[in-house]
Design a protein around this motif. Structure first.
Motif: not given
Length: 218
Positions: A168-186
């Motif tokens: 879980a990495l913060a991606t939103f909002p792009s200028q000051f990322p706080l929330l891990a809304l985007d994910r990749i599961w393998i």
């Protein structure tokens, strides 16, 4: 893609395209994709300028442009399926399924963008997991904007149970990322080498989300 409207409020397809080309990924999932704007056929341009196969997963149609998800693949695509995961009374949502391979390794990928309400997301996650259950492959990948604000939301718990706990990495909002809304599961997780958010001066402006990138060893 945020309809190619950046965090500075400016429309620029070229800026988004530059980020996509810079990522140099084999498979790319895009959300909030618009088929046409300001005379630009975005799907055709994405394919032409990246050399990748471009697949649209439209969720909303209008007279002048269509809107939804898109998927780009440098690998040869053996199967494509588009799934409607909309919940009644909510914004239409969808998922793109592809099956491809790298050498002898078969790979199935689902790219999606989930809804804004917890119950909506849980219903959609159950449907996504059924997509994986219907098909088999050596490697399974789920990626997209899950819109899950809570680290222990029910939709995430379902995904953790199927894929094991993801990064879980913060991606939103792009200028000051706080929330891990985007994910990749393998799956299997042993294939996963690393997951990083791609932070540059351009990616902070090109969209409202930062790109998320996973590297796999197959």
């Amino acid at each position: 893609m945020h309809r190619c409207i950046g965090s500075d409020g400016r429309f620029s397809f070229e800026r988004v395209l530059s980020v996509i080309r810079e990522l140099d990924a084999d498979i790319i999932a895009l959300q909030e994709f618009e088929t046409r704007r300001e005379g630009i056929d975005q799907l055709e341009q994405l394919s032409r300028h990246t050399g990748m196969k471009a697949i649209a997963g439209i969720t909303m149609f209008s007279e002048h442009t269509h809107y939804g998800n898109a998927l780009l693949s440098r690998l040869e695509i053996e199967q494509v399926r588009r799934e409607d995961i909309s919940v009644k009374g909510r914004e239409p949502r969808g998922a793109i399924y592809i099956k491809t391979r790298l050498g002898k390794v078969s790979i199935q990928v689902v790219a999606t963008h989930l809804g804004l309400l917890p119950g909506e997301r849980l219903t959609q996650v159950k449907q996504l997991l059924k997509m994986f259950e219907r098909k088999s492959a050596d490697v399974s990948i789920l990626m997209g904007d899950l819109n899950e604000w809570y680290l222990w939301g029910r939709s995430l718990r379902r995904l953790h149970a199927h894929f094991n706990k993801g990064v879980a990495l913060a991606t939103f909002p792009s200028q000051f990322p706080l929330l891990a809304l985007d994910r990749i599961w393998i799956k299997p997780q042993s294939c996963l080498h690393s997951v990083t958010s791609y932070k540059t001066g351009v990616t902070r402006k090109a969209s409202d989300h930062l790109p998320l990138m996973a590297k796999l060893i197959l």
